[in-house]
Design a protein around this motif. Structure first.
Motif, short mmCIF file in Angstrom:
data_model
loop_
_atom_site.label_atom_id
_atom_site.label_comp_id
_atom_site.label_asym_id
_atom_site.label_seq_id
_atom_site.Cartn_x
_atom_site.Cartn_y
_atom_site.Cartn_z
N THR A 130 0.82 -1.22 0.00
CA THR A 130 0.00 0.00 0.00
C THR A 130 0.85 1.26 0.00
OG1 THR A 130 -1.69 -1.19 1.24
CG2 THR A 130 -1.87 1.20 1.24
N LEU A 131 2.03 1.21 0.61
CA LEU A 131 2.86 2.40 0.75
C LEU A 131 3.72 2.67 -0.47
CD1 LEU A 131 4.07 1.85 4.43
CD2 LEU A 131 2.00 3.00 3.62
N ASP A 132 3.72 1.77 -1.44
CA ASP A 132 4.58 1.88 -2.62
C ASP A 132 3.82 2.57 -3.74
OD1 ASP A 132 6.20 1.47 -4.87
OD2 ASP A 132 6.94 -0.43 -4.10
N TYR A 133 4.26 3.77 -4.13
CA TYR A 133 3.57 4.56 -5.15
C TYR A 133 4.16 4.39 -6.55
CZ TYR A 133 0.60 6.94 -1.80
OH TYR A 133 -0.36 7.22 -0.87
N SER B 6 -1.53 1.92 -9.64
CA SER B 6 -2.57 2.52 -8.81
C SER B 6 -2.28 2.11 -7.38
CB SER B 6 -3.97 2.05 -9.24
OG SER B 6 -4.14 0.66 -8.98
N LEU B 7 -3.08 2.61 -6.44
CA LEU B 7 -2.90 2.23 -5.05
C LEU B 7 -3.08 0.71 -4.92
CD1 LEU B 7 -2.53 3.37 -2.13
CD2 LEU B 7 -5.01 3.26 -1.92
N ASN B 8 -2.11 0.06 -4.28
CA ASN B 8 -2.12 -1.38 -4.04
C ASN B 8 -1.92 -2.22 -5.30
OD1 ASN B 8 -2.62 -1.18 -1.25
ND2 ASN B 8 -4.83 -1.12 -1.55
N GLN B 9 -1.65 -1.61 -6.43
CA GLN B 9 -1.56 -2.40 -7.67
C GLN B 9 -0.31 -2.02 -8.47
OE1 GLN B 9 -4.67 -1.93 -10.62
NE2 GLN B 9 -4.57 -4.09 -11.17
N LYS C 70 26.50 7.35 -4.94
CA LYS C 70 27.31 7.70 -3.77
C LYS C 70 27.64 6.49 -2.92
CE LYS C 70 27.28 10.58 0.37
NZ LYS C 70 26.48 11.51 1.21
N ASP C 71 26.65 5.63 -2.65
CA ASP C 71 26.87 4.45 -1.83
C ASP C 71 25.74 3.46 -2.06
OD1 ASP C 71 24.64 5.38 -0.28
OD2 ASP C 71 25.98 6.54 0.99
N TRP C 72 25.86 2.29 -1.44
CA TRP C 72 24.86 1.24 -1.65
C TRP C 72 23.49 1.64 -1.10
CZ3 TRP C 72 24.49 -3.03 -4.55
CH2 TRP C 72 25.65 -3.47 -5.18
N ASP C 73 23.47 2.34 0.01
CA ASP C 73 22.18 2.76 0.55
C ASP C 73 21.42 3.63 -0.44
OD1 ASP C 73 22.54 1.37 2.85
OD2 ASP C 73 22.86 3.10 4.15
N ASN C 74 22.10 4.59 -1.04
CA ASN C 74 21.45 5.46 -2.03
C ASN C 74 21.02 4.67 -3.26
OD1 ASN C 74 21.96 7.57 -0.31
ND2 ASN C 74 23.13 8.79 -1.76
N PHE C 75 21.90 3.80 -3.74
CA PHE C 75 21.59 3.00 -4.92
C PHE C 75 20.35 2.15 -4.70
CE2 PHE C 75 21.95 -1.25 -6.82
CZ PHE C 75 21.85 -0.92 -8.17
N LEU C 76 20.29 1.46 -3.58
CA LEU C 76 19.16 0.57 -3.31
C LEU C 76 17.87 1.36 -3.13
CD1 LEU C 76 21.02 -1.76 -0.81
CD2 LEU C 76 20.23 -2.43 -3.09
N TRP C 77 17.94 2.48 -2.42
CA TRP C 77 16.75 3.29 -2.16
C TRP C 77 16.19 3.86 -3.47
CZ3 TRP C 77 16.07 8.94 -1.51
CH2 TRP C 77 14.81 9.25 -0.97
N VAL C 78 17.04 4.48 -4.27
CA VAL C 78 16.57 5.09 -5.52
C VAL C 78 16.06 4.02 -6.48
CG1 VAL C 78 17.33 6.33 -7.59
CG2 VAL C 78 18.04 7.14 -5.32
N THR C 79 16.84 2.98 -6.70
CA THR C 79 16.51 1.99 -7.73
C THR C 79 15.20 1.26 -7.45
OG1 THR C 79 18.85 1.67 -8.24
CG2 THR C 79 17.33 -0.06 -8.95
N PHE C 80 15.01 0.84 -6.22
CA PHE C 80 13.90 -0.08 -5.95
C PHE C 80 12.67 0.57 -5.34
CE2 PHE C 80 17.78 -2.61 -6.22
CZ PHE C 80 17.41 -3.45 -7.27
N THR C 81 12.78 1.79 -4.85
CA THR C 81 11.57 2.48 -4.40
C THR C 81 10.95 3.32 -5.50
OG1 THR C 81 12.71 4.47 -3.56
CG2 THR C 81 12.43 2.61 -2.03
N ARG C 82 11.69 3.60 -6.57
CA ARG C 82 11.20 4.50 -7.61
C ARG C 82 10.90 3.78 -8.92
NH1 ARG C 82 15.00 9.95 -6.57
NH2 ARG C 82 14.47 10.09 -4.35
N HIS D 178 4.53 9.95 -8.39
CA HIS D 178 5.09 9.49 -7.12
C HIS D 178 4.77 10.46 -6.00
CE1 HIS D 178 8.43 6.61 -8.78
NE2 HIS D 178 7.20 6.21 -9.06
N ALA D 179 4.70 9.94 -4.79
CA ALA D 179 4.56 10.80 -3.62
C ALA D 179 5.89 11.50 -3.35
CB ALA D 179 4.16 9.96 -2.41
#
Length: 614
Positions: free
Chosen positions: A440-443, A447-450, A539-551, A586-587
Motif C-alpha cells: 500500500t505504501l509503494d507509489y 494505482s494504489l495497491n496495484q 554515492k553508496d549502496w544505501d542510495n543506490f538501493l533506495w533510488v533503484t527499488f523504491t522508484r 510518485h509521492a
C-alpha cells in the motif's frame, strides 16, 4: 521476569545509563520526531520528554533504538524463544538435548493471558484531543500514534485464539475526523485485521477494536512480529515477555492489557471510511491521503503514571530497522520450514523492506543436467510471494545455493549482486507478474495497491565478466548524461525529468536502449539504472538501493539493450535498463524542516541536553 510496563523498562534503562531525560519544553509537532531521528542516527540513548508543550503526558522515544538495547530488554526470554522456534523446526532436538528445553513448559504457560477484573489502565479516562499529538514530518495530515498495538478479534470466532495485534498507524487528529469521536485506522493489505473486518462486513456488525499504547515491551514486539496465520500475537507476547499478560476482561468488551499506558476503545462501523494521511512513511516518502476505516471512539483510558511511547519513520535506517534485525535473528532458522527449499532471505531495509527481497534457494530439480538453470528457484520464489510478509515483495532476487561458497550470503549485498549479475541469463531468467497487489505504501505501481513484481533468478556457471570501466564509445541520446560506474556490472545514467502519466512507458528509455547497442563493452554492464541524480545514486549502496527499488515498477519501468518479447516472455540479450527516476505520480520524498533542525542543533550545543550525543 520481563518488564511489565513502560516505566519499569525505562527505569531499568536509566539504571543502565541508557535513558536521557529532557526536561525543557519540546513540541510534539515536528520537534520531538526530529530529535528522536537524530539521536537514533547517532546511536544514542532512549529519550524521556517530561515537558511536552500543551500536553499533560510525558513522551518516550528511541526505546528500541539499538540492537544491544533490544537484546537487553528481552534478555530473560530471547534464548528460550529462539530454542522454541528451533524446536518447531526440528522437534527431535528436544529428545536429543532435553536439558536445553527445561524452561519450555514455563514459557508455554506464559503464553496464556491472565484474566483480571481491573488494572492500572482503568484508573483514568480522558479524550483523544488530550493525548500527545505527534506530527513527525511537515506534510503529515495530523497527530499520529506510531507505536500502537491494534487489537481485534474474529467476529465469527471471538477470543484470544482468533485475535490479532498489529502495528497499524492511527491518525488522532486532522482531516475530516470529528475531534474526540473518530480516529483514522490505516491498515495495509495482507494484514490480520483485514480478515476480521471482512467478517464484520459479511455479518453486518461493527468490528470492535482496542488500540493499546505502551505497557509491556513484549506487547509492542508482538504487534510487529510477522507470525503465521492462526498464531495469535498475544501468545507470542507472553512468551517473549516472560510472564502471562494480565488482561482486563469484562463482559461485552474486548480485553485490555492491565499494564498498558493508554487504550483507545471503539468500533469500525460497517462501510465507514474517510481520508487518512498524508504521513511520512518508512519508504522515505509520504503516503498520501486515501480512504481508510474510521474508528468510532467510545472510551480513552490511561494509567496514573502514563507515558506515551513513540517512534518516527522515514528513509531507512530508522528505529524500526532494529525491529527487523531483531526479528531476523529470532526467525532465521525457521525460513526453511516456512519456505521449502529456501535457505535464507533478506528483506533489504535500505530499499524500504518490501521493494527488494534477496534470497538463496536450492536448485535440485534436474541434478543431472549439464548446466544448472533456475527451475526449483522459481518454485521457491513463488512460495515467497505467496506467504507471510514476503508476499509484499516487489523485486525478488534469488540465487542457487549450489553455486555459492559457504561464506557467501544474501546479507552481503555487494557480493550478492555481483553473483547474480555474473550468472543471470537475461533472455530467460526475468519473470514478471503484472497487475497484481503490491505494498500500500509503494507509489511506483499503476494505482494504489496495484503494480507488478519481478522474480530475477540466477543459477549455474558465470555467463559474463562484469566491467569496471566505461565503454570507450558510449554515445548517449539527447537528455541522457553523466554515465558512471557504481559497482562491477552496474552503470548509472542521469536522465531527463519524467513527464509521462501513470501506467505508461517512456519511449526515451527505448531510444537509450537502441543507442547503447553500439557501445563496445556494454555487455559488461547487465544492469543499467537511469536516475534523476547519478551522483547521488552512485554515492553508496544505501542510495543506490533506495533510488533503484523504491522508484521503479518492474513491468512499467524496465527496458533493455537488445530487448525482445517472445510468446509473452520479455527479456534482454545484453542488459536491462531500470527507470529509477521520480515519476510524475510518485509521492514526494521526505524533507526535514530547516527551522526545526536548527532547534535540534541547539540542543546538541554545549550546555544542551543532547551535547555529546548528536
Amino acid at each position: 521476569m520481563g518488564y511489565k510496563n513502560t516505566r519499569e523498562c525505562l527505569n531499568a534503562l536509566d539504571t543502565r545509563g541508557e535513558l536521557l531525560r529532557i526536561d525543557q519544553v519540546v513540541d510534539a509537532n515536528i520537534e520531538v520526531g526530529a530529535i528522536q531521528r537524530r539521536v537514533f542516527q547517532a546511536g544514542g540513548p532512549a529519550l524521556l520528554f517530561t515537558n511536552v508543550k500543551g500536553c499533560q503526558f510525558p513522551m518516550a522515544a528511541n526505546i528500541y533504538g539499538t540492537k544491544d538495547r533490544m537484546n537487553f530488554i528481552f534478555r530473560d526470554t530471547i534464548e528460550m524463544v529462539e530454542k522454541l522456534m528451533k524446536l518447531k523446526l526440528s522437534p527431535m532436538e528436544a529428545l536429543k538435548k532435553p536439558w536445553n528445553y527445561l524452561g519450555a513448559p514455563k514459557t508455554a504457560w506464559h503464553t496464556m493471558p491472565k484474566k483480571v477484573s481491573t488494572g492500572p489502565i482503568m484508573q483514568n479516562e480522558t479524550t483523544v484531543s488530550k493525548l500527545p499529538q505527534l506530527v513527525s514530518w511537515p506534510m503529515d495530515g495530523g497527530g499520529y500514534v506510531t507505536l500502537p498495538q491494534v487489537y481485534s478479534e474474529s467476529p465469527e470466532a471471538p477470543g484470544y485464539g482468533g485475535s490479532n495485534i498489529g502495528m497499524y498507524r492511527v491518525q488522532l487528529s486532522g482531516n475530516d475526523f470529528i475531534p474526540d469521536e473518530e480516529v483514522g485506522l490505516h491498515y495495509q493489505i495482507h494484514r490480520g485485521i483485514g480478515h476480521h473486518h471482512a467478517q464484520a462486513i459479511k455479518n453486518n456488525v461493527p468490528l470492535k477494536v482496542n488500540i493499546f499504547v505502551g505497557g509491556a515491551p513484549a506487547m509492542t514486539m508482538g504487534a510487529v512480529m510477522p507470525l503465521p496465520e492462526g498464531l495469535a500475537e498475544i501468545f507470542f507476547a507472553g512468551a517473549i515477555g516472560g510472564h502471562r499478560i494480565p488482561m482486563v476482561t469484562r463482559q461485552g468488551y474486548l480485553p485490555i492489557p492491565a499494564e498498558a499506558d493508554f487504550c483507545i476503545s471503539g468500533s469500525i462501523v460497517t462501510g465507514s471510511g474517510k481520508p487518512e494521511g498524508p504521513f511520512g512513511d518508512h519508504l522515505g516518502y509520504y503516503s498520501l491521503a486515501h480512504n481508510f476505516p474510521v474508528l468510532k471512539v467510545d472510551k480513552v483510558y490511561h494509567r496514573n503514571d502514563a507515558i506515551w511511547p513513540f517512534t518516527t519513520v522515514g528513509r531507512p535506517p530508522q528505529e524500526d530497522t532494529m525491529f527487523g534485525e531483531f526479528i531476523h535473528e529470532l526467525t532465521a532458522d525457521l525460513v526453511p520450514s516456512v519456505f521449502s527449499g529456501v535457505h535464507e532471505v533478506h528483506a533489504v531495509d535500505a530499499a524500504g523492506v518490501h521493494p527488494l527481497l534477496l534470497a538463496v534457494g536450492s536448485e535440485r530439480y534436474v541434478p543431472y543436467a549439464e548446466e544448472r538453470q533456475p527451475q526449483e528457484l522459481l518454485t521457491n520464489a513463488m512460495s515467497l510471494l505467496g506467504n507471510t510478509q514476503t508476499s509484499l515483495s516487489k523485486y525478488v532476487f534469488i540465487a542457487a545455493k549450489e553455486d555459492m561458497r559457504s561464506d557467501e550470503s544474501c546479507h552481503d549485498i555487494p557480493a550478492f549482486f555481483r553473483h547474480m549479475l555474473e550468472r543471470a541469463d537475461l533472455t530467460r531468467d526475468l519473470h514478471f507478474i503484472t497487475r497484481t497487489t503490491i505494498d500500500t505504501l509503494d507509489y511506483s505501481g499503476i494505482s494504489l495497491n496495484q503494480g507488478s513484481k519481478l522474480v530475477f533468478a540466477a543459477a549455474g556457471s558465470k555467463k559474463r565478466t562484469l566491467s569496471t570501466e566505461l565503454p570507450a564509445n558510449i554515445n548517449l541520446p539527447d537528455g541522457f548524461s553523466d554515465a558512471q560506474i557504481f559497482a562491477p556490472g552496474i552503470l548509472i545514467i542521469k536522465g531527463t525529468r519524467h513527464q509521462m502519466k501513470r501506467d505508461q512507458q517512456d519511449s526515451q528509455l527505448d531510444r537509450l536502449g537502441e543507442a547503447l547497442k553500439t557501445a563496445k563493452g556494454i555487455e559488461g554492464f547487465p544492469m543499467i539504472i537511469v536516475a534523476d541524480d547519478a551522483n547521488f545514486t552512485a554515492k553508496d549502496w544505501d542510495n543506490f538501493l533506495w533510488v533503484t527499488f523504491t522508484r521503479s515498477d518492474p513491468a512499467t519501468d524496465m527496458y533493455g539493450v537488445n530487448a525482445f518479447t517472445h510468446a509473452k516472455h520479455w527479456g534482454a540479450e545484453t542488459a536491462i535498463i531500470i527507470d529509477a527516476r521520480l515519476k510524475t505520480y510518485h509521492a514526494p520524498a521526505l524533507e526535514a524542516d530547516p527551522e526545526v533542525e536548527k532547534r535540534v542543533d541547539a540542543l546538541g550545543a554545549a550546555g544542551g541536553p543532547l551535547h555529546g550525543i548528536i
